[in-house]
Design an enzyme around this catalytic site. Structure first.
Site, short mmCIF file in Angstrom:
data_model
loop_
_atom_site.label_atom_id
_atom_site.label_comp_id
_atom_site.label_asym_id
_atom_site.label_seq_id
_atom_site.Cartn_x
_atom_site.Cartn_y
_atom_site.Cartn_z
N GLN A 176 0.80 -1.22 0.00
CA GLN A 176 0.00 0.00 0.00
C GLN A 176 0.84 1.28 0.00
O GLN A 176 0.32 2.36 -0.27
CB GLN A 176 -0.95 0.02 1.20
CG GLN A 176 -2.06 -1.01 1.15
CD GLN A 176 -3.11 -0.73 0.07
OE1 GLN A 176 -3.13 0.34 -0.54
NE2 GLN A 176 -3.97 -1.70 -0.18
N SER A 196 3.25 -4.84 -5.02
CA SER A 196 2.31 -5.40 -5.99
C SER A 196 2.04 -4.42 -7.12
O SER A 196 1.87 -3.22 -6.88
CB SER A 196 1.01 -5.76 -5.28
OG SER A 196 0.11 -6.40 -6.16
N HIS A 198 -0.65 -4.24 -9.26
CA HIS A 198 -2.01 -3.75 -9.51
C HIS A 198 -2.47 -2.66 -8.54
O HIS A 198 -3.54 -2.09 -8.71
CB HIS A 198 -3.01 -4.91 -9.53
CG HIS A 198 -3.37 -5.46 -8.19
ND1 HIS A 198 -4.53 -5.13 -7.54
CD2 HIS A 198 -2.72 -6.33 -7.39
CE1 HIS A 198 -4.59 -5.78 -6.38
NE2 HIS A 198 -3.50 -6.50 -6.27
N THR A 234 7.24 -19.77 -15.35
CA THR A 234 7.83 -18.90 -16.37
C THR A 234 7.52 -17.43 -16.06
O THR A 234 6.39 -17.08 -15.70
CB THR A 234 7.26 -19.26 -17.76
OG1 THR A 234 7.54 -20.64 -18.02
CG2 THR A 234 7.87 -18.40 -18.85
N CYS A 326 -9.24 -9.13 -0.20
CA CYS A 326 -8.95 -10.55 0.02
C CYS A 326 -9.96 -11.20 0.95
O CYS A 326 -10.07 -12.42 1.02
CB CYS A 326 -7.54 -10.71 0.62
SG CYS A 326 -6.25 -9.95 -0.38
#
Length: 380
Positions: A176, A196, A198, A234, A326
């Site tokens: 955040q 992160s 996104h 990958t 979440c």
């Protein structure tokens, strides 16, 4: 109106463009020894260098992952297992993201023990509590930089200094905070960090973990070749290219955007007060707190359950949340609210508005209008 940027953000045009360009031109597997693979690998290493610059880190300590949750899981378990011979005591707080809780619980099932630090009424830890919790067998502390529900900012530089004096590993969840607050892993003496894509206008399913290259870690899985053995699978080269494009943009405009968020937050708080609405702004009731990220507005509409307010807002065209995405869909009292000392009923009132780059002042006022209409509709 979308005011749920702390849950996820729309991809920026620059990130989308980078994704398409990398997909078209760098589609080789980064582990393949032919020219297509080499070109993709060179792009990957260039993005690693750029992210390292954003954190004042060494690029050899950057590992790309599927997101913040995986980064936290791998960092915490890989470090704790590698240093278990020194001790099996961990320290965290009562307001960490669910992914941190999951990693700690996994280690507890393996024989580790954990002390969960309390927080004050604003959500900050007391450094004295941290000092008192340290034991001879303490090997790792995980404390998030910015809480995902109330936006409280923890003093990571002071925490890092204290832990370094005791030779204790320090992980911080910076999902955040990255791109919104400056992070210098060397200055804050951070051992590992998770971020992160996104949350910063990059694609979903991409993230990164930093681990100090001088610190030994044990791979979560053995015989894994990707990311120097850190994880399997990958590498998502176009996703990483888009992620780092977004990261460079957000870091570049961080200070300007922070000030704009402060202005928007103050407008919201002033308007709620002017209308005398029964709304509590958690952690910073005056709207003036240097210890809270201004883009996250944690609220309670007194007497109304957060789930109801969220659904009523959605009916009126306003997207907000009742906390961590979440845990969405579960009408459970916010554990962060409970840690702040709120009752179960008060914790169930919790909602979160979070602002982003496309948020305007008119949207902020419209959000207050919508909250007022909901309060009036349920006041009789």
């Amino acid at each position: 109106m979308y005011l749920d940027y702390a849950a996820t953000t729309p991809m920026s045009e620059q990130a989308l463009e980078a994704y398409i360009k990398a997909s078209r031109n760098f589609y080789g597997n980064t582990m393949s020894p032919h020219d297509f693979g080499t070109e993709a690998h060179q792009l990957l290493e260039a993005t690693r260098l750029e992210l390292a610059r954003c954190l004042n880190a060494h690029s050899s300590g950057i590992y790309f992952t599927s997101g913040g949750s995986e980064s936290s899981l791998l960092a915490i378990t890989s470090l704790a297992r590698a240093h278990h011979y020194k001790g099996k005591h961990l320290i965290t707080t009562k307001i960490e993201h669910p992914s941190i809780d999951s990693a700690i619980q996994l280690l507890e099932s393996e024989g580790f023990t954990c002390t969960y630090l309390p927080v004050n009424k604003d959500g900050r830890i007391d450094l004295g509590d941290l000092q008192n919790a340290i034991r001879e067998d303490t090997i790792l502390v995980s404390i998030g930089h910015v809480n995902n529900e109330i936006g409280v900012i923890q003093p990571i530089e002071e925490i890092g200094q204290l832990l370094a004096e005791h030779h204790i590993l320090f992980h911080t969840d910076a999902v955040q905070s990255f791109g919104k607050r400056p992070i210098d892993v060397k200055k804050a003496k951070i051992t590992s960090l998770s971020i992160s894509s996104h949350k910063i206008y990059g694609p979903k399913g991409v993230g990164a973990c930093y681990i100090d290259p001088s610190i030994h870690w044990q791979p979560f899985l053995s015989h894994v070749s990707h990311e120097h053995g850190f994880r399997q699978g990958t590498i998502n080269t176009p996703g990483i290219a888009a992620f780092i494009t977004a990261a460079m943009d957000i870091v570049k405009y961080m200070d300007i955007e922070y000030k704009r968020m402060e202005e928007l937050k103050h407008s919201f708080v002033r308007e709620v007060r002017r209308r005398a609405l029964p709304v509590v702004i958690e952690g910073c009731d005056t709207g003036e707190s240097p210890h809270h990220l201004p883009s996250i507005l944690p609220l309670r509409v007194l007497g109304l359950e957060g789930q109801l307010v969220m659904l009523e807002c959605n009916r009126r065209g306003l997207a907000l949340s009742t906390g961590a995405a979440c845990k969405a869909g579960q009408s459970l009292p916010s554990k962060t609210m409970r840690a702040l000392g709120r009752s179960e009923n008060e914790a169930l009132e919790f909602i979160r508005i979070s602002l982003g780059v496309k948020t305007t002042s008119s949207e902020v006022f419209k959000a207050v209008d919508i909250l007022e209409s909901i309060i009036l509709a349920h006041s009789h």
